[in-house]
Design an enzyme around this catalytic site. Sequence first.
Site, PDB file in Angstrom:
ATOM      1  CG  ASP A  82      38.572 133.247  17.649  1.00 47.70           C
ATOM      2  OD1 ASP A  82      38.472 133.589  18.697  1.00 47.70           O
ATOM      3  OD2 ASP A  82      38.704 134.089  16.631  1.00 47.70           O
ATOM      4  CD  GLU A 177      39.145 138.888  20.174  1.00 47.81           C
ATOM      5  OE1 GLU A 177      39.467 139.914  20.731  1.00 47.81           O
ATOM      6  OE2 GLU A 177      39.892 138.122  19.589  1.00 47.81           O
TER       7      GLU A 177
HETATM    8 ZN   LIG Z   1      43.100 137.710  21.532  1.00 55.14          ZN
END
Ligand SMILES: [Zn+2]
Length: 411
Positions: A82, A177
């Site tokens: 992401d 993340e």
């Molecule tokens: Zn990163």
Amino acid sequence: MAASVTDRFLRYVVIDTQSDAASPIQPSTEKQKNLGRLLVEELLEIGLTDAHLDEHGYVYATIPSNTHKNNVPVICICAHMDTAPDFSGTNVKPQLVRNYQGGDIRLPGDTSQVIRVAEHPVLKDLIGHDIVTSDGTTLLGADDKAGIAEIVAAAEFLLNNPDIKHGAIRILFTTDEEIGRGVDKVDFKKLGADFGYTMDGETAGTIEDESFSADGVEIAIKGVAIHPGFAYGKMENAIRIAGEIIARLPKNMAPETTKDRDGFIHPTGVTGVMEKAKLSFIIRDFKEEGLKTKEALLEKITREVMEAYPGSSYTFTVKEQYRNMKVVLDRHPEIVDYAVEAIRRAGMEPVRGSIRGGTDGSRLSFMGLPCANIFAGGHAFHSPLEFVSSQDMEKAVKTIVELAKLWEERA
Ligand SMILES: [Zn+2]
């Protein structure tokens, strides 16, 4: 190898994978799976026969061991798919500055966006490199698609060079993340790794074994609401109470006034009406006791402000977010030592750093998978000025290969 890692990177960055903290599901955005599917295809293509996408959007694959030694640890190499919600990742148009000759880089899609040497002195080390940027209207997504491209390129290199002996290497690409949920649904049993490395750091040569320790704090204030015409001596406006708390925060303990190893108290949200208000904070420090001191200070400020409002009340809630991974990594010093050696063998002077933030690795470390963070080569993360050098990505590929060799060699 050169063409491969940059070509892969250029393919990945045009796929929009922005995560969304407001979404309750995982992956937070369905589009992250578009990259996941492409990665599975590419991993299968280079010969990783178990590559697959799971229902949470994670990609798993294995580079099988090719050594007769049976005591080589299983390493996990990890990166996140992401990109940050901070800046648009839709319609990324990567630009390649070949053989960069110094000077500021003006981005063609929005000429007010300039990567200045004065603000990014690392550019001075990149003379002669091929530098990838966005066109200035989006972020680039080198965080962390550089890491992903490096891992796939390293896998391909190892498969094409069976004379290089290594143990089993587990590849893990995570979602979400950037919104702190990257490892929520990792299947550790399936992963079956002894420890890991995230490829999610910045400058070439850097290895990070330390991250912030992080808590969130919520202060909920209950005031005394009354018609303003009859308020004399009675009203206790929760909005004013919240404002007073914010005004008393120490100015030298903010993200904008601290660096290196100093932590901070950072207000991230405020909502309120007369009768109630809510303040959200993030607290950061490298040491647990630093967190506790800052939280005690914040509560003391709140208590003192509240003394002037006898009819009002508050609750103060601390939520643990993540902890400094150094606590775990110090128990397994060879994880970082070997990475330092691999960086040196790949031709760089290793630099040990600490992250003023967290990575998937900080949480993985506390979930039983000790995990250090190796550079991916990108700079100016989460912004339209993000850039990465092809040559630095190649160095990261080399570092992964050297790391694989080292663990086999020393087993
Ligand atoms: Zn990163």
